[in-house]
Motif scaffolding. Structure first.
Motif, PDB file in Angstrom:
ATOM      1  N   SER A 194     -26.375 -28.725  -8.504  1.00  0.00           N
ATOM      2  CA  SER A 194     -25.498 -27.596  -8.170  1.00  0.00           C
ATOM      3  C   SER A 194     -25.714 -26.434  -9.125  1.00  0.00           C
ATOM      4  O   SER A 194     -25.717 -25.264  -8.717  1.00  0.00           O
ATOM      5  CB  SER A 194     -24.029 -28.033  -8.220  1.00  0.00           C
ATOM      6  OG  SER A 194     -23.771 -29.035  -7.262  1.00  0.00           O
ATOM      7  N   LYS A 195     -25.899 -26.745 -10.421  1.00  0.00           N
ATOM      8  CA  LYS A 195     -26.109 -25.699 -11.418  1.00  0.00           C
ATOM      9  C   LYS A 195     -27.405 -24.948 -11.152  1.00  0.00           C
ATOM     10  O   LYS A 195     -27.436 -23.704 -11.227  1.00  0.00           O
ATOM     11  CB  LYS A 195     -26.132 -26.320 -12.819  1.00  0.00           C
ATOM     12  CG  LYS A 195     -26.338 -25.313 -13.957  1.00  0.00           C
ATOM     13  CD  LYS A 195     -25.187 -24.336 -14.051  1.00  0.00           C
ATOM     14  CE  LYS A 195     -25.336 -23.434 -15.276  1.00  0.00           C
ATOM     15  NZ  LYS A 195     -24.247 -22.440 -15.358  1.00  0.00           N
ATOM     16  N   LEU A 196     -28.475 -25.665 -10.846  1.00  0.00           N
ATOM     17  CA  LEU A 196     -29.762 -25.020 -10.583  1.00  0.00           C
ATOM     18  C   LEU A 196     -29.696 -24.162  -9.322  1.00  0.00           C
ATOM     19  O   LEU A 196     -30.273 -23.064  -9.280  1.00  0.00           O
ATOM     20  CB  LEU A 196     -30.859 -26.077 -10.452  1.00  0.00           C
ATOM     21  CG  LEU A 196     -31.186 -26.849 -11.737  1.00  0.00           C
ATOM     22  CD1 LEU A 196     -32.253 -27.894 -11.467  1.00  0.00           C
ATOM     23  CD2 LEU A 196     -31.629 -25.903 -12.852  1.00  0.00           C
ATOM     24  N   LYS A 197     -28.980 -24.653  -8.295  1.00  0.00           N
ATOM     25  CA  LYS A 197     -28.811 -23.857  -7.080  1.00  0.00           C
ATOM     26  C   LYS A 197     -28.018 -22.586  -7.380  1.00  0.00           C
ATOM     27  O   LYS A 197     -28.339 -21.506  -6.865  1.00  0.00           O
ATOM     28  CB  LYS A 197     -28.097 -24.685  -6.012  1.00  0.00           C
ATOM     29  CG  LYS A 197     -28.962 -25.745  -5.364  1.00  0.00           C
ATOM     30  CD  LYS A 197     -28.193 -26.505  -4.295  1.00  0.00           C
ATOM     31  CE  LYS A 197     -29.068 -27.553  -3.629  1.00  0.00           C
ATOM     32  NZ  LYS A 197     -28.315 -28.338  -2.603  1.00  0.00           N
ATOM     33  N   GLU A 198     -26.992 -22.720  -8.208  1.00  0.00           N
ATOM     34  CA  GLU A 198     -26.178 -21.570  -8.578  1.00  0.00           C
ATOM     35  C   GLU A 198     -27.015 -20.549  -9.338  1.00  0.00           C
ATOM     36  O   GLU A 198     -26.930 -19.340  -9.086  1.00  0.00           O
ATOM     37  CB  GLU A 198     -25.004 -22.035  -9.444  1.00  0.00           C
ATOM     38  CG  GLU A 198     -24.095 -20.909  -9.916  1.00  0.00           C
ATOM     39  CD  GLU A 198     -23.016 -21.401 -10.869  1.00  0.00           C
ATOM     40  OE1 GLU A 198     -22.564 -20.602 -11.693  1.00  0.00           O
ATOM     41  OE2 GLU A 198     -22.658 -22.594 -10.787  1.00  0.00           O
ATOM     42  N   GLU A 199     -27.832 -21.031 -10.294  1.00  0.00           N
ATOM     43  CA  GLU A 199     -28.678 -20.119 -11.059  1.00  0.00           C
ATOM     44  C   GLU A 199     -29.713 -19.445 -10.167  1.00  0.00           C
ATOM     45  O   GLU A 199     -29.996 -18.255 -10.326  1.00  0.00           O
ATOM     46  CB  GLU A 199     -29.367 -20.886 -12.193  1.00  0.00           C
ATOM     47  CG  GLU A 199     -28.416 -21.329 -13.297  1.00  0.00           C
ATOM     48  CD  GLU A 199     -29.123 -22.061 -14.420  1.00  0.00           C
ATOM     49  OE1 GLU A 199     -30.320 -22.403 -14.251  1.00  0.00           O
ATOM     50  OE2 GLU A 199     -28.486 -22.278 -15.466  1.00  0.00           O
ATOM     51  N   GLU A 200     -30.264 -20.212  -9.217  1.00  0.00           N
ATOM     52  CA  GLU A 200     -31.245 -19.640  -8.296  1.00  0.00           C
ATOM     53  C   GLU A 200     -30.595 -18.584  -7.411  1.00  0.00           C
ATOM     54  O   GLU A 200     -31.181 -17.527  -7.136  1.00  0.00           O
ATOM     55  CB  GLU A 200     -31.859 -20.747  -7.443  1.00  0.00           C
ATOM     56  CG  GLU A 200     -33.017 -20.297  -6.569  1.00  0.00           C
ATOM     57  CD  GLU A 200     -34.189 -19.777  -7.371  1.00  0.00           C
ATOM     58  OE1 GLU A 200     -34.885 -18.871  -6.864  1.00  0.00           O
ATOM     59  OE2 GLU A 200     -34.410 -20.248  -8.508  1.00  0.00           O
ATOM     60  N   LEU A 201     -29.362 -18.870  -6.966  1.00  0.00           N
ATOM     61  CA  LEU A 201     -28.629 -17.903  -6.152  1.00  0.00           C
ATOM     62  C   LEU A 201     -28.348 -16.638  -6.939  1.00  0.00           C
ATOM     63  O   LEU A 201     -28.503 -15.523  -6.425  1.00  0.00           O
ATOM     64  CB  LEU A 201     -27.326 -18.525  -5.650  1.00  0.00           C
ATOM     65  CG  LEU A 201     -26.424 -17.627  -4.792  1.00  0.00           C
ATOM     66  CD1 LEU A 201     -27.159 -17.199  -3.530  1.00  0.00           C
ATOM     67  CD2 LEU A 201     -25.135 -18.360  -4.424  1.00  0.00           C
ATOM     68  N   ASN A 202     -27.948 -16.806  -8.213  1.00  0.00           N
ATOM     69  CA  ASN A 202     -27.683 -15.641  -9.055  1.00  0.00           C
ATOM     70  C   ASN A 202     -28.941 -14.806  -9.242  1.00  0.00           C
ATOM     71  O   ASN A 202     -28.896 -13.565  -9.220  1.00  0.00           O
ATOM     72  CB  ASN A 202     -27.143 -16.083 -10.410  1.00  0.00           C
ATOM     73  CG  ASN A 202     -25.735 -16.648 -10.328  1.00  0.00           C
ATOM     74  OD1 ASN A 202     -24.997 -16.348  -9.381  1.00  0.00           O
ATOM     75  ND2 ASN A 202     -25.354 -17.465 -11.293  1.00  0.00           N
ATOM     76  N   LYS A 203     -30.094 -15.492  -9.436  1.00  0.00           N
ATOM     77  CA  LYS A 203     -31.355 -14.761  -9.589  1.00  0.00           C
ATOM     78  C   LYS A 203     -31.707 -14.006  -8.311  1.00  0.00           C
ATOM     79  O   LYS A 203     -32.163 -12.862  -8.361  1.00  0.00           O
ATOM     80  CB  LYS A 203     -32.479 -15.745  -9.943  1.00  0.00           C
ATOM     81  CG  LYS A 203     -32.400 -16.313 -11.347  1.00  0.00           C
ATOM     82  CD  LYS A 203     -33.531 -17.307 -11.581  1.00  0.00           C
ATOM     83  CE  LYS A 203     -33.427 -17.937 -12.969  1.00  0.00           C
ATOM     84  NZ  LYS A 203     -34.500 -18.955 -13.182  1.00  0.00           N
ATOM     85  N   THR A 204     -31.473 -14.680  -7.167  1.00  0.00           N
ATOM     86  CA  THR A 204     -31.768 -14.044  -5.884  1.00  0.00           C
ATOM     87  C   THR A 204     -30.880 -12.838  -5.661  1.00  0.00           C
ATOM     88  O   THR A 204     -31.346 -11.770  -5.216  1.00  0.00           O
ATOM     89  CB  THR A 204     -31.578 -15.051  -4.735  1.00  0.00           C
ATOM     90  OG1 THR A 204     -32.441 -16.168  -4.943  1.00  0.00           O
ATOM     91  CG2 THR A 204     -31.889 -14.417  -3.391  1.00  0.00           C
ATOM     92  N   GLU A 205     -29.592 -12.980  -5.984  1.00  0.00           N
ATOM     93  CA  GLU A 205     -28.669 -11.858  -5.821  1.00  0.00           C
ATOM     94  C   GLU A 205     -29.034 -10.709  -6.744  1.00  0.00           C
ATOM     95  O   GLU A 205     -28.974  -9.538  -6.352  1.00  0.00           O
ATOM     96  CB  GLU A 205     -27.237 -12.325  -6.089  1.00  0.00           C
ATOM     97  CG  GLU A 205     -26.694 -13.260  -5.014  1.00  0.00           C
ATOM     98  CD  GLU A 205     -25.310 -13.766  -5.337  1.00  0.00           C
ATOM     99  OE1 GLU A 205     -24.878 -13.625  -6.510  1.00  0.00           O
ATOM    100  OE2 GLU A 205     -24.647 -14.298  -4.424  1.00  0.00           O
ATOM    101  N   GLU A 206     -29.433 -11.047  -7.971  1.00  0.00           N
ATOM    102  CA  GLU A 206     -29.846 -10.005  -8.911  1.00  0.00           C
ATOM    103  C   GLU A 206     -31.101  -9.304  -8.416  1.00  0.00           C
ATOM    104  O   GLU A 206     -31.226  -8.074  -8.510  1.00  0.00           O
ATOM    105  CB  GLU A 206     -30.092 -10.636 -10.294  1.00  0.00           C
ATOM    106  CG  GLU A 206     -30.376  -9.634 -11.393  1.00  0.00           C
ATOM    107  CD  GLU A 206     -29.225  -8.699 -11.656  1.00  0.00           C
ATOM    108  OE1 GLU A 206     -29.500  -7.520 -12.006  1.00  0.00           O
ATOM    109  OE2 GLU A 206     -28.057  -9.101 -11.500  1.00  0.00           O
ATOM    110  N   LEU A 207     -32.045 -10.100  -7.888  1.00  0.00           N
ATOM    111  CA  LEU A 207     -33.269  -9.519  -7.338  1.00  0.00           C
ATOM    112  C   LEU A 207     -32.946  -8.625  -6.154  1.00  0.00           C
ATOM    113  O   LEU A 207     -33.489  -7.515  -6.038  1.00  0.00           O
ATOM    114  CB  LEU A 207     -34.218 -10.640  -6.908  1.00  0.00           C
ATOM    115  CG  LEU A 207     -35.525 -10.197  -6.233  1.00  0.00           C
ATOM    116  CD1 LEU A 207     -36.359  -9.353  -7.189  1.00  0.00           C
ATOM    117  CD2 LEU A 207     -36.317 -11.403  -5.759  1.00  0.00           C
TER     118      LEU A 207
END
Length: 289
Positions: free
Chosen positions: A169-182
């Motif tokens: 869940s943490k890795l998915k959250e971090e990936e989502l945050n990176k995607t949103e930032e991108l």
């Protein structure tokens, strides 16, 4: 000791002694039997045994949750099947070891373990999350609770720690945050293209730098407003907005060119696309413009 029979066939648990009586010449003259009814004690012990067995069964049935008890100084005292699965240590490897070995050095240096001890002792329980160490140095992201165990005098005698592995869940959250930032970076890197999202009712939900440049409204001036304010009166009367909604819902995307209004009533000719966004159930969740 063992089960005995009283009048009427009633059973009770007896603790007994059986002693011989000697005559003056040393021969056995008789016997003395002393019996205590220990039924209540035995029943309490049996109830406790059943409760402990039930607790062990429940704890070990939770294979995705690590449950351990630690002493007041931090040494591991009990270890569930879930703890072995998450941390990788068997009972014989971990019982008696200091549970601080589950914390990375940077967390120990920050004094987080001491904070958990103090708060659990004072408040009874504390929640914590962060990166932890399993056997072999493997790191995983944990969400945990740390609760104190107290004796009858209120003195802390140990702690119960419950840990969940939330790495995925943490890795998915971090990936989502990176995607949103991108995505924010991409959107704001297009200074001449207005890109914004709408609610199902047509209220503006997001507003990029290009939208500000094209329409003249700042984010705080546009967010929450009805996007129909960008259409001249004649376009609204012709039902153009309703048509765009219907076609976007039916086709997914529709082109919508025409005159639009910027801040202050300035008119400009726009080439636009209007697309629907679907949720996981396939229903329209938001309309990006």
């Amino acid at each position: 000791e063992g089960w005995r029979l009283a009048k009427g066939g009633r059973q009770f648990y007896a603790a007994a002694s059986f002693s011989r009586l000697l005559a003056a010449d040393g021969t056995v003259a008789g016997y003395v039997k002393i019996v205590r009814d220990e039924t209540e004690r035995v029943q309490k012990e049996e109830n406790l045994r059943i409760a402990e067995e039930f607790t062990r069964s429940v704890i070990n049935a939770a294979s995705d949750i690590a449950i351990m008890t630690v002493s007041a100084t931090g040494s591991v005292q009990t270890w569930s099947a879930g703890a072995q699965k998450i941390f990788g240590y068997t009972n014989s490897e971990i019982i008696g070891q200091d549970f601080r070995q589950f914390y990375p050095k940077e967390v120990l240096d920050q004094g987080q373990v001491d904070v958990e001890f103090r708060e659990a002792s004072g408040k009874g329980a504390v929640s914590a999350e962060g990166w932890r160490l399993a056997k072999g140095g493997r790191r995983f992201y944990a969400k945990a609770s740390f609760s104190s165990i107290k004796d009858g005098n209120g003195t802390v005698t140990g702690f119960v720690k419950v840990v969940r592995d939330e790495t995925e869940s943490k890795l998915k959250e971090e990936e989502l945050n990176k995607t949103e930032e991108l995505n924010r970076g991409v959107l704001n890197a297009s200074p001449t293209i207005a890109i914004y999202a709408l609610s199902l009712e047509g209220n503006i939900r997001t507003w990029n730098k290009g939208s500000e440049n094209v329409f003249g409204y700042r984010s705080d001036e546009a967010i929450g407003k009805d996007f129909r304010m960008f259409y001249p009166q004649e376009a609204l009367e012709q039902g153009q907005v309703d048509l765009e909604f219907r076609e976007a819902n039916a086709k997914g995307t529709v082109s919508a060119d025409g005159w639009r209004l910027a801040q202050g009533g300035r008119r400009f000719y726009a080439k636009a696309s209007f697309s629907s966004l679907l949720d996981t159930a396939g229903k329209v969740a938001i309309e990006p413009k």
